[in-house]
Design a protein around this motif. Sequence first.
Motif, PDB file in Angstrom:
ATOM      1  N   SER A 144       1.107  -1.020  -0.194  1.00 37.97           N
ATOM      2  CA  SER A 144      -0.117  -0.245   0.165  1.00 37.97           C
ATOM      3  C   SER A 144       0.576   1.443   0.309  1.00 37.97           C
ATOM      4  O   SER A 144       0.529   2.183  -0.644  1.00 37.97           O
ATOM      5  N   SER A 145       1.905   1.104   0.362  1.00 39.09           N
ATOM      6  CA  SER A 145       3.032   2.326   0.619  1.00 39.09           C
ATOM      7  C   SER A 145       3.261   2.385  -0.547  1.00 39.09           C
ATOM      8  O   SER A 145       3.726   3.953  -1.331  1.00 39.09           O
ATOM      9  N   GLY A 146       3.488   1.561  -1.666  1.00 42.88           N
ATOM     10  CA  GLY A 146       3.817   2.296  -3.031  1.00 42.88           C
ATOM     11  C   GLY A 146       2.271   3.433  -3.654  1.00 42.88           C
ATOM     12  O   GLY A 146       3.190   3.852  -5.232  1.00 42.88           O
ATOM     13  N   ILE A 147       1.000   2.966  -3.067  1.00 41.54           N
ATOM     14  CA  ILE A 147       0.690   3.691  -3.810  1.00 41.54           C
ATOM     15  C   ILE A 147      -0.136   5.498  -3.142  1.00 41.54           C
ATOM     16  O   ILE A 147      -1.048   6.250  -3.911  1.00 41.54           O
ATOM     17  N   ASN A 148       1.147   5.490  -2.186  1.00 36.13           N
ATOM     18  CA  ASN A 148       0.187   6.673  -1.290  1.00 36.13           C
ATOM     19  C   ASN A 148      -0.035   8.347  -1.971  1.00 36.13           C
ATOM     20  O   ASN A 148      -0.630   8.911  -1.936  1.00 36.13           O
ATOM     21  N   ALA A 149       1.664   8.394  -2.521  1.00 38.45           N
ATOM     22  CA  ALA A 149       1.785   9.166  -3.339  1.00 38.45           C
ATOM     23  C   ALA A 149       0.895   9.694  -4.414  1.00 38.45           C
ATOM     24  O   ALA A 149       0.530  10.545  -4.915  1.00 38.45           O
ATOM     25  N   GLU A 150       0.515   8.194  -5.216  1.00 38.34           N
ATOM     26  CA  GLU A 150      -0.995   8.841  -6.376  1.00 38.34           C
ATOM     27  C   GLU A 150      -1.853   9.287  -6.359  1.00 38.34           C
ATOM     28  O   GLU A 150      -2.343   9.997  -7.076  1.00 38.34           O
ATOM     29  N   SER A 168      -0.460  -1.680  12.840  1.00 40.14           N
ATOM     30  CA  SER A 168       0.080  -1.853  13.779  1.00 40.14           C
ATOM     31  C   SER A 168       0.654  -1.693  14.143  1.00 40.14           C
ATOM     32  O   SER A 168       2.192  -1.614  15.559  1.00 40.14           O
ATOM     33  N   MET A 169       2.173  -2.005  13.301  1.00 44.97           N
ATOM     34  CA  MET A 169       3.711  -2.237  13.423  1.00 44.97           C
ATOM     35  C   MET A 169       4.052  -0.574  13.149  1.00 44.97           C
ATOM     36  O   MET A 169       5.237  -0.497  13.906  1.00 44.97           O
ATOM     37  N   GLN A 170       4.242  -0.090  12.069  1.00 36.90           N
ATOM     38  CA  GLN A 170       4.358   0.911  11.880  1.00 36.90           C
ATOM     39  C   GLN A 170       3.971   1.922  12.684  1.00 36.90           C
ATOM     40  O   GLN A 170       5.774   2.804  13.364  1.00 36.90           O
ATOM     41  N   VAL A 171       3.662   1.733  14.116  1.00 36.30           N
ATOM     42  CA  VAL A 171       3.610   2.980  14.940  1.00 36.30           C
ATOM     43  C   VAL A 171       4.717   2.835  15.875  1.00 36.30           C
ATOM     44  O   VAL A 171       5.887   3.864  16.268  1.00 36.30           O
ATOM     45  N   TYR A 172       5.737   1.333  15.901  1.00 30.87           N
ATOM     46  CA  TYR A 172       6.967   1.441  16.544  1.00 30.87           C
ATOM     47  C   TYR A 172       8.126   2.236  15.777  1.00 30.87           C
ATOM     48  O   TYR A 172       8.207   1.916  14.880  1.00 30.87           O
ATOM     49  N   GLN A 173       8.496   2.114  16.944  1.00 27.80           N
ATOM     50  CA  GLN A 173      10.511   3.434  16.287  1.00 27.80           C
ATOM     51  C   GLN A 173      10.985   1.114  16.040  1.00 27.80           C
ATOM     52  O   GLN A 173      10.768   0.929  16.975  1.00 27.80           O
ATOM     53  N   GLY A 174      12.564   2.217  15.158  1.00 25.05           N
ATOM     54  CA  GLY A 174      12.844   1.080  14.935  1.00 25.05           C
ATOM     55  C   GLY A 174      12.420  -0.021  14.216  1.00 25.05           C
ATOM     56  O   GLY A 174      13.252  -1.243  13.643  1.00 25.05           O
ATOM     57  N   ASP A 214      11.260  -0.152  10.627  1.00 26.32           N
ATOM     58  CA  ASP A 214      11.428   0.335   9.504  1.00 26.32           C
ATOM     59  C   ASP A 214      11.361  -1.048   8.204  1.00 26.32           C
ATOM     60  O   ASP A 214      10.005  -1.504   7.587  1.00 26.32           O
ATOM     61  N   ILE A 215      11.990  -2.264   8.435  1.00 27.01           N
ATOM     62  CA  ILE A 215      12.082  -3.215   7.635  1.00 27.01           C
ATOM     63  C   ILE A 215      10.781  -4.665   8.060  1.00 27.01           C
ATOM     64  O   ILE A 215      10.399  -4.321   7.382  1.00 27.01           O
ATOM     65  N   ILE A 216      10.940  -4.859   9.227  1.00 30.95           N
ATOM     66  CA  ILE A 216      10.031  -5.767   9.897  1.00 30.95           C
ATOM     67  C   ILE A 216       8.697  -5.180   9.205  1.00 30.95           C
ATOM     68  O   ILE A 216       7.545  -6.091   8.636  1.00 30.95           O
ATOM     69  N   SER A 217       8.225  -3.759   9.098  1.00 33.66           N
ATOM     70  CA  SER A 217       6.626  -3.489   8.954  1.00 33.66           C
ATOM     71  C   SER A 217       7.152  -2.597   7.759  1.00 33.66           C
ATOM     72  O   SER A 217       5.670  -2.463   7.161  1.00 33.66           O
ATOM     73  N   VAL A 224       7.043   3.196   5.197  1.00 37.84           N
ATOM     74  CA  VAL A 224       7.264   3.841   3.620  1.00 37.84           C
ATOM     75  C   VAL A 224       8.847   4.277   4.089  1.00 37.84           C
ATOM     76  O   VAL A 224       8.705   5.420   5.164  1.00 37.84           O
ATOM     77  N   THR A 225       9.718   4.905   2.617  1.00 35.79           N
ATOM     78  CA  THR A 225      10.435   5.578   2.479  1.00 35.79           C
ATOM     79  C   THR A 225      10.321   7.355   2.616  1.00 35.79           C
ATOM     80  O   THR A 225       9.065   7.431   2.057  1.00 35.79           O
ATOM     81  N   ASP A 226      11.348   8.325   3.354  1.00 39.47           N
ATOM     82  CA  ASP A 226      10.706   9.765   2.791  1.00 39.47           C
ATOM     83  C   ASP A 226      10.231   9.699   1.426  1.00 39.47           C
ATOM     84  O   ASP A 226      10.285  10.602   0.976  1.00 39.47           O
TER      85      ASP A 226
END
Length: 385
Positions: free
Chosen positions: A1-7, A20-26, A28-31, A34-36
Amino acid sequence: SSGINAEYGVVDGEVISADSMQVYQGLDIISNTVTDEEMEGVVHHCINYVPVSAEYDVIQYTHHTIPIIEDIIGRGKVPIIVGGTAYYIEALLWNFTMATRNSDDLSDHLSESDTAILEDPSLSSYEKLKAIDPSTAEILHPNNSRRIERCLELTRELGVRRSSVLECQEGGKRGQMRWERVLLFSLESDLSVLDSRLDRRVDSMVDLGLLSELESLLHHSGPSGLLSQVIGYKEFADYLELKKYSSSAYPDSSQLEDALNLGLERMKCRTRQYARKQLRWIKSRLSHSEDSGYHFRKLDSSHPDHWSDHVSQPALRDVRAFMRGDLVSDPQSMTKAPKSMAVKSCEPCGVMCEGETQYNGHVTSRKHKKRLSSLRKQQARLETS
């Protein structure tokens, strides 16, 4: 889903992560955070703000996120919820899921003894549900493990019985959307295509440093509950343990490689299982609503070569119509709400059936008729003896 955000950034909006996993710090790979670069200048919220040592659930998430959404709307922009975790999306869209352990809406809160039953490893899932929420257990077949686990999950998340939530729903406190109009897209694809994509994603995560991130997470003294939620930790547990002692106790690198390959296959399998669980939740909970302002759309993402025709253009067309206020419902995307099926038992056979259709099928079966014939013969022998 992160691949279409900017679209969808053609709309003057900001993105809300419902993962539920992207809320946690550190993580980035597991969850797969989305990158800058992938954000492409679009503002994103609810990412990397909770320490991995902290306990965090859907109730805290909704308390944190709803004010953000209201602020976005208040500034004349459009909140774009992207995820992730279907239950988190549902919690944002409907009022009933804001019921908390301190809410007056749901009075039937769990006691300490109920919580102890939930965590009792000696009890089966059905035994736990029967002890804590007998009215819900009565309408579920003991073998319907998926629905039983879902009821227990809801009970754990909200701290109340599912039957109490249903009473709240029937009273009109659930089913009403927080906002008057909602447009929800579900990107779906053929399962074979989806499985292949998920497998490649896992391979990519390992290449990016998944195992190092898991090791780092393991070294934190956070709650064991987070570790159990992370897809990858259990699957690579044997590998991580072997690696810890590989320089001395396990000089043979082939054993370490075997553990790595096994962990990789296990993670791919669990990732596919989780994806199917999310699809079932979307179908049963998000693809239908009685609210006139709710619009659900399925988009076929099976073929990347036809992405524009099957995903981008239909989505943008619907978004523009939604913004104008003239979007109509799509009967091909929306599904009927699933009917509640009470459990009926056949005493002669000792069988429990879920719903009228299953019960009628049983009582007309050869097994049932043979059992009745056997009982009649037994009764006749007793009468003549």
